[in-house]
Design a protein around this motif. Sequence first.
Motif, PDB file in Angstrom:
ATOM      1  N   GLY A   1      57.847  28.980  41.552  1.00 42.16           N
ATOM      2  CA  GLY A   1      57.568  30.161  40.729  1.00 42.16           C
ATOM      3  C   GLY A   1      56.281  30.045  39.926  1.00 42.16           C
ATOM      4  O   GLY A   1      55.948  30.929  39.137  1.00 42.16           O
ATOM      5  N   ILE A   2      55.561  28.954  40.110  1.00 43.36           N
ATOM      6  CA  ILE A   2      54.282  28.791  39.406  1.00 43.36           C
ATOM      7  C   ILE A   2      53.284  29.837  39.919  1.00 43.36           C
ATOM      8  O   ILE A   2      53.232  30.112  41.117  1.00 43.36           O
ATOM      9  CB  ILE A   2      53.717  27.366  39.632  1.00 43.36           C
ATOM     10  N   ARG A   3      52.539  30.427  39.006  1.00 40.68           N
ATOM     11  CA  ARG A   3      51.527  31.419  39.358  1.00 40.68           C
ATOM     12  C   ARG A   3      50.149  30.798  39.217  1.00 40.68           C
ATOM     13  O   ARG A   3      49.793  30.276  38.148  1.00 40.68           O
ATOM     14  CB  ARG A   3      51.634  32.632  38.432  1.00 40.68           C
TER      15      ARG A   3
ATOM     16  N   LYS B   1      56.937  31.546  36.619  1.00 39.04           N
ATOM     17  CA  LYS B   1      58.110  30.740  36.288  1.00 39.04           C
ATOM     18  C   LYS B   1      58.397  30.853  34.794  1.00 39.04           C
ATOM     19  O   LYS B   1      57.494  30.700  33.976  1.00 39.04           O
ATOM     20  CB  LYS B   1      57.810  29.294  36.663  1.00 39.04           C
TER      21      LYS B   1
ATOM     22  N   PRO C   1      32.441  37.842  43.497  1.00 35.80           N
ATOM     23  CA  PRO C   1      33.499  36.835  43.619  1.00 35.80           C
ATOM     24  C   PRO C   1      34.803  37.375  44.208  1.00 35.80           C
ATOM     25  O   PRO C   1      34.929  38.563  44.447  1.00 35.80           O
ATOM     26  CB  PRO C   1      33.711  36.433  42.156  1.00 35.80           C
TER      27      PRO C   1
ATOM     28  N   ARG D   1      37.466  42.676  36.838  1.00 37.73           N
ATOM     29  CA  ARG D   1      38.847  42.220  36.950  1.00 37.73           C
ATOM     30  C   ARG D   1      39.200  41.355  35.758  1.00 37.73           C
ATOM     31  O   ARG D   1      38.530  40.368  35.474  1.00 37.73           O
ATOM     32  CB  ARG D   1      39.032  41.411  38.240  1.00 37.73           C
TER      33      ARG D   1
ATOM     34  N   GLY E   1      34.848  48.061  37.786  1.00 35.31           N
ATOM     35  CA  GLY E   1      35.282  47.115  38.801  1.00 35.31           C
ATOM     36  C   GLY E   1      35.546  45.717  38.261  1.00 35.31           C
ATOM     37  O   GLY E   1      35.854  44.785  39.006  1.00 35.31           O
TER      38      GLY E   1
ATOM     39  N   LEU F   1      45.296  34.899  44.213  1.00 35.71           N
ATOM     40  CA  LEU F   1      46.530  34.676  43.444  1.00 35.71           C
ATOM     41  C   LEU F   1      47.576  34.064  44.361  1.00 35.71           C
ATOM     42  O   LEU F   1      47.895  34.641  45.406  1.00 35.71           O
ATOM     43  CB  LEU F   1      47.051  36.009  42.894  1.00 35.71           C
TER      44      LEU F   1
ATOM     45  N   HIS G   1      45.197  28.154  36.039  1.00 32.78           N
ATOM     46  CA  HIS G   1      43.997  28.990  36.052  1.00 32.78           C
ATOM     47  C   HIS G   1      42.865  28.110  36.551  1.00 32.78           C
ATOM     48  O   HIS G   1      42.526  27.122  35.891  1.00 32.78           O
ATOM     49  CB  HIS G   1      43.654  29.485  34.646  1.00 32.78           C
TER      50      HIS G   1
ATOM     51  N   GLN H   1      44.799  44.083  51.048  1.00 33.31           N
ATOM     52  CA  GLN H   1      44.890  44.326  49.608  1.00 33.31           C
ATOM     53  C   GLN H   1      46.341  44.416  49.146  1.00 33.31           C
ATOM     54  O   GLN H   1      46.675  45.134  48.195  1.00 33.31           O
ATOM     55  CB  GLN H   1      44.102  45.583  49.212  1.00 33.31           C
TER      56      GLN H   1
ATOM     57  N   ILE I   1      50.184  41.974  48.666  1.00 38.84           N
ATOM     58  CA  ILE I   1      50.721  40.626  48.505  1.00 38.84           C
ATOM     59  C   ILE I   1      51.272  40.181  49.852  1.00 38.84           C
ATOM     60  O   ILE I   1      52.171  40.831  50.398  1.00 38.84           O
ATOM     61  CB  ILE I   1      51.834  40.607  47.436  1.00 38.84           C
TER      62      ILE I   1
ATOM     63  N   LEU J   1      42.212  39.584  44.850  1.00 32.90           N
ATOM     64  CA  LEU J   1      41.546  40.633  44.073  1.00 32.90           C
ATOM     65  C   LEU J   1      40.049  40.606  44.373  1.00 32.90           C
ATOM     66  O   LEU J   1      39.467  39.533  44.570  1.00 32.90           O
ATOM     67  CB  LEU J   1      41.755  40.406  42.570  1.00 32.90           C
ATOM     68  N   LEU J   2      39.465  41.774  44.386  1.00 34.80           N
ATOM     69  CA  LEU J   2      38.028  41.878  44.680  1.00 34.80           C
ATOM     70  C   LEU J   2      37.294  42.419  43.467  1.00 34.80           C
ATOM     71  O   LEU J   2      37.150  43.618  43.294  1.00 34.80           O
ATOM     72  CB  LEU J   2      37.811  42.801  45.887  1.00 34.80           C
ATOM     73  N   PRO J   3      36.850  41.539  42.598  1.00 29.92           N
ATOM     74  CA  PRO J   3      36.149  42.007  41.385  1.00 29.92           C
ATOM     75  C   PRO J   3      34.824  42.667  41.746  1.00 29.92           C
ATOM     76  O   PRO J   3      34.347  42.561  42.885  1.00 29.92           O
ATOM     77  CB  PRO J   3      35.907  40.722  40.587  1.00 29.92           C
TER      78      PRO J   3
ATOM     79  N   GLU K   1      39.640  31.583  40.903  1.00 32.11           N
ATOM     80  CA  GLU K   1      38.409  32.366  41.018  1.00 32.11           C
ATOM     81  C   GLU K   1      37.480  31.651  41.983  1.00 32.11           C
ATOM     82  O   GLU K   1      37.229  30.461  41.839  1.00 32.11           O
ATOM     83  CB  GLU K   1      37.761  32.461  39.632  1.00 32.11           C
TER      84      GLU K   1
ATOM     85  N   GLN L   1      47.663  36.865  47.234  1.00 35.22           N
ATOM     86  CA  GLN L   1      47.064  38.179  46.984  1.00 35.22           C
ATOM     87  C   GLN L   1      45.594  37.913  46.661  1.00 35.22           C
ATOM     88  O   GLN L   1      45.251  36.855  46.107  1.00 35.22           O
ATOM     89  CB  GLN L   1      47.771  38.833  45.782  1.00 35.22           C
TER      90      GLN L   1
END
Lengths: 342, 342, 342, 342
Positions: free
Chosen positions: C219-221, A197, C209, A221, A219, C213, C152, C320, C322, C194-196, C225, C192
């Motif tokens: 629209g907030i992201r 946003k 971990p 992230r 690997g 996402l 976050h 993998q 979105i 992610l695979l660290p 973790e 989505q």
Amino acid sequence: MILRIGVIGTGAIGQDHIRRITHSLQGAEIVAVTDVNAELANKVVKEEKLNAEIYGNGHEVIEADNVDAIIVTSWGPTHEEFVFASISAGKYVFCEKPLATTAKGCKRIVEAEEAHGKPLTQVGFMRRFDRSYRQLKKIVDSGKIGEALMVHSAHRAPEAPGFSGDMALTDSLVHEMDVLRWLLDDDYVSAQVLLPKRTRFAAEGLQDPHILLLETKKGIRISVESFVNCQYGYDIQCQVVGEMGTANLPEPASVAIRSEANLSNEILVDWKDRFIDSYDVELQEWIYSTIKGEVSGPTAWDGFVVAVTADASVEAKKSQKIEPISIPERPDFYSKSHVLHY
Amino acid sequence: MILRIGVIGTGAIGQDHIRRITHSLQGAEIVAVTDVNAELANKVVKEEKLNAEIYGNGHEVIEADNVDAIIVTSWGPTHEEFVFASISAGKYVFCEKPLATTAKGCKRIVEAEEAHGKPLTQVGFMRRFDRSYRQLKKIVDSGKIGEALMVHSAHRAPEAPGFSGDMALTDSLVHEMDVLRWLLDDDYVSAQVLLPKRTRFAAEGLQDPHILLLETKKGIRISVESFVNCQYGYDIQCQVVGEMGTANLPEPASVAIRSEANLSNEILVDWKDRFIDSYDVELQEWIYSTIKGEVSGPTAWDGFVVAVTADASVEAKKSQKIEPISIPERPDFYSKSHVLHY
Amino acid sequence: MILRIGVIGTGAIGQDHIRRITHSLQGAEIVAVTDVNAELANKVVKEEKLNAEIYGNGHEVIEADNVDAIIVTSWGPTHEEFVFASISAGKYVFCEKPLATTAKGCKRIVEAEEAHGKPLTQVGFMRRFDRSYRQLKKIVDSGKIGEALMVHSAHRAPEAPGFSGDMALTDSLVHEMDVLRWLLDDDYVSAQVLLPKRTRFAAEGLQDPHILLLETKKGIRISVESFVNCQYGYDIQCQVVGEMGTANLPEPASVAIRSEANLSNEILVDWKDRFIDSYDVELQEWIYSTIKGEVSGPTAWDGFVVAVTADASVEAKKSQKIEPISIPERPDFYSKSHVLHY
Amino acid sequence: MILRIGVIGTGAIGQDHIRRITHSLQGAEIVAVTDVNAELANKVVKEEKLNAEIYGNGHEVIEADNVDAIIVTSWGPTHEEFVFASISAGKYVFCEKPLATTAKGCKRIVEAEEAHGKPLTQVGFMRRFDRSYRQLKKIVDSGKIGEALMVHSAHRAPEAPGFSGDMALTDSLVHEMDVLRWLLDDDYVSAQVLLPKRTRFAAEGLQDPHILLLETKKGIRISVESFVNCQYGYDIQCQVVGEMGTANLPEPASVAIRSEANLSNEILVDWKDRFIDSYDVELQEWIYSTIKGEVSGPTAWDGFVVAVTADASVEAKKSQKIEPISIPERPDFYSKSHVLHY
């Protein structure tokens, strides 16, 4: 030995470097300067009482017999040309970012150095010289938190007056692109850019904030929040999450105040206050390394890798897809010079 | 102008100052040295590749024509003599604490300066040059927390190998005695010393910890905990309580680590790590002030006041009573030179 | 009025709820229990000295005349059945997560409630009742940091003994899925994963971990973790980044200790210690709301939304890519009951 | 068993206790109340819908057959009388501070209990029930910081509207007098009171702040700053310095906010917010202990010791000398009941 330095470009950052070399650091003196604005070059020489020749252009500075090493602080698009000329002249050169405006340009410089037979160029990524990043790297390298698995970081500035286009990625996040691969001793394999946003404080037509997601060869992230109109301060955050613990970039030391129903610590607002000491360390280490005939800071190779990463990030922002980052193997040539001093 | 310095005493601290002047600071060079151990002086000159004459004693250094200013880092009991001689020679002198071993000796130096007509002496109280104390003073001076009413402070060291007698007061707390009156712009009127339960880690026959209570002219109440066998680290704490808030001395920046069920920040253990930057600032400012013909750091007067305060504290420890501290009015002579640079 | 409660399932969490209702909370008593293991049900009734009937199965508990409300703490796959039966019986029901093992099952419960004419079900997402999350929500709602743009967050546990498959997403992150949409008053539109780099402490064949996402309607992201073998502690982190500032979830209060060269605060290792107070608040508020004839905590609708989100996350992990999250508009029916008490 | 409680005094604190017993705690009910203002007692019974008899005075409450235990929350000067009567009636009594207005009065209560043969009285010092003090005590008792040598503490309130005379010592610091001897498991041998520079925010004729210095039998040195017009917040600080480390009282958990160039955490301003949970724990533990026939909180003996300490502090303020505190040996009678629950 006193390193005799020629400075190409006497704008704000050029003047800063001239002042620190003249008044704070040891082992060097400014013996030559030039600027597209000859009057400005003149004024700086007078005001700083430099015992320095004023030249008509950068090439004359580079060729001057009494100049041992070059500092390039001219307009970005001219960097490549002057770095190239310095290498041709076999002279050490410190170049503020960008090394070149394109990855190709950076590659050409890398190739020129390889042809020359040894690295001569250091790129002005100052975070590697920041005490707090070095403290963090020391912990990460110590194994205390185990192998690094993730990095959560943020680059926030109160406002971004001159920003346009993708400058948040190409001008500001390049510092994270450089320092994080140094911190992790790793390279990137892909980039993705999230568009959160938009803040109402962003200039018309500009996206802000961004989230850059990087994946590394190992690997790991990485997420980097870029928020250049965050209003509240200039704030650099970095947390490394390892297999057995986490480590955070130290915050600048400040007075804890209890007043008006708050326990508060001041946050800096000017990026210069945050990294002013790092510039001193950066230039001092550059002077001493150059005298020894080494490049100990970020090399042309590092400048090239950051350029490739920035390109992929810009592409990823446009495509809204995960974009691969293809970086050739680092030539052995650059391994030795990639030394950490702390 | 390059300030040409003669160093009397090339022990640990003398060598440190020689190194920082030679490798880190600007505006000065070491041109003369001496030490009671001539061999040591020789060794230092060789190892540091100094272009300096080695003299037979301090007086020869002071009298050397090419010596502009003196650094006294010899054995404490000889300080008074060399400072006195420097003043007689009309040369600026930086003297590590103590200025003299008695308040009377300090007074004689003050009188010598008055006779000479201007201050020449700076005493090596380095805390005034510490960034964190300057941050704290800035807040206190800003009025943000109102008028200061109380100070709670602590001076802790992991252990005190060579300590004997009242050294906790006379060797260690003298730094607080100096920095707190600078911080508060005030002077002391009485001292009291509390003797808490003795730690089992204190050397036989020695009291540790102490609590020194000071009262100032303005009525501010200060408590200083001195705990030189605290085991856990070298830790300097200072909280100023004002009418509207409190302000704490910043702690050194460090990496916050989450591991093994703890969120932890490293505490320093060596006092040198805590104040290493302050020494650089102290000497650099001294060089520049001396070149300008000023004393901007702690003066002989400040050294005298601390000596009187230390005497009263030792007496208060013995008597277990509140002991008055009588300090004459500061001569105008010293007011101008008492300038804060930050 | 004393709420007479029937408990279906007297395993660990069932016993905990029985104990808190019996010994800590007000307004309710346990009058009926059952468990697939009849002996266990018997033992619990004896040990806790309950004045409660022991029934052969959940349906008998639900139908018992003297039972006003139901707590479902049986094996996950049986939840849907007992919640359904409770609604059919017109009785209020508190159901530990999951509401049902599939989004479809949750949907059926939502439809049953709509048919019944009012919400009866509360799902056991306890974070909304946690004091620290409520403090955070208060700040976010106050506008002090402007509109939320990013979150976050991290959900870390020292180890995950029984974990298999996608349980990190479906068992653990569901708490974040619930609490974050409550915190932001928003809904998700895509996920989505992610695979660290995998920690060596993960059980064979398991990823750990993860980074989840989420994008919201506004629209907030959000990044979450999930690190369930982090070794160092049970640690819940959440930072909301707004247009003008950031706000962090408070950490549990703890003693700051200076020892062995560290300033440290203990981190919890057991999730029960972290949220034990929240369970008390959750159940107490549920009792009082139920007596008033309201559902004030997470509803069946919230359970359904979380199930849809968890499904999309599992799919996103596999693909993998979105993945879109399609949540129908919230029926008005649920708006009123969605009340925050603090 | 449900403890049937009679409340003497239905002012603010009395009402608070009535509400928590009626709505939050378990195991007790209010069956009798009285107040010098009969109308107020009436109103409280109605508003809280108590099933309680209203009596004409405290003695009638104490003598009521269906009253198991007494809560004394009447005007301070009446406490002694009602506690005395409760003991005579052989009933457990919870008495808000002060136990009596004089040390002599407290002594009489102690003697009455000794005559009765077992302790019946608990005094309302709620800090022992505060979670943060219990966390601190756990660390101190663990030996992690070694033997305690010093305590630095502070009791700050934004303003003190009704304060007069020595109330800072007798009304406010009594909480520190109680909790610190509990924390250290020690007793006081002397008191001294320092009078720092007076804040301009103190009411006319009143001293503020004070520093109370206490010495214990074990030799521990305690300083307690009392600053009841500190403006900025309600702030309770306590640091224990041990032979090997220090431990600080946890601060209330709060949201860390970054905004307007500050990282800040809210500080409470109302003492009720700080200790509200402690009152719940205090009363709940009192209820359960009373049912078991024990006094597990601060006893009449503790109330007596605090009264003696407060008297010595007032005297020390007047005399500006170190005043001895003579406390007789604690009768064995009180040792058993002095149990810590956490």
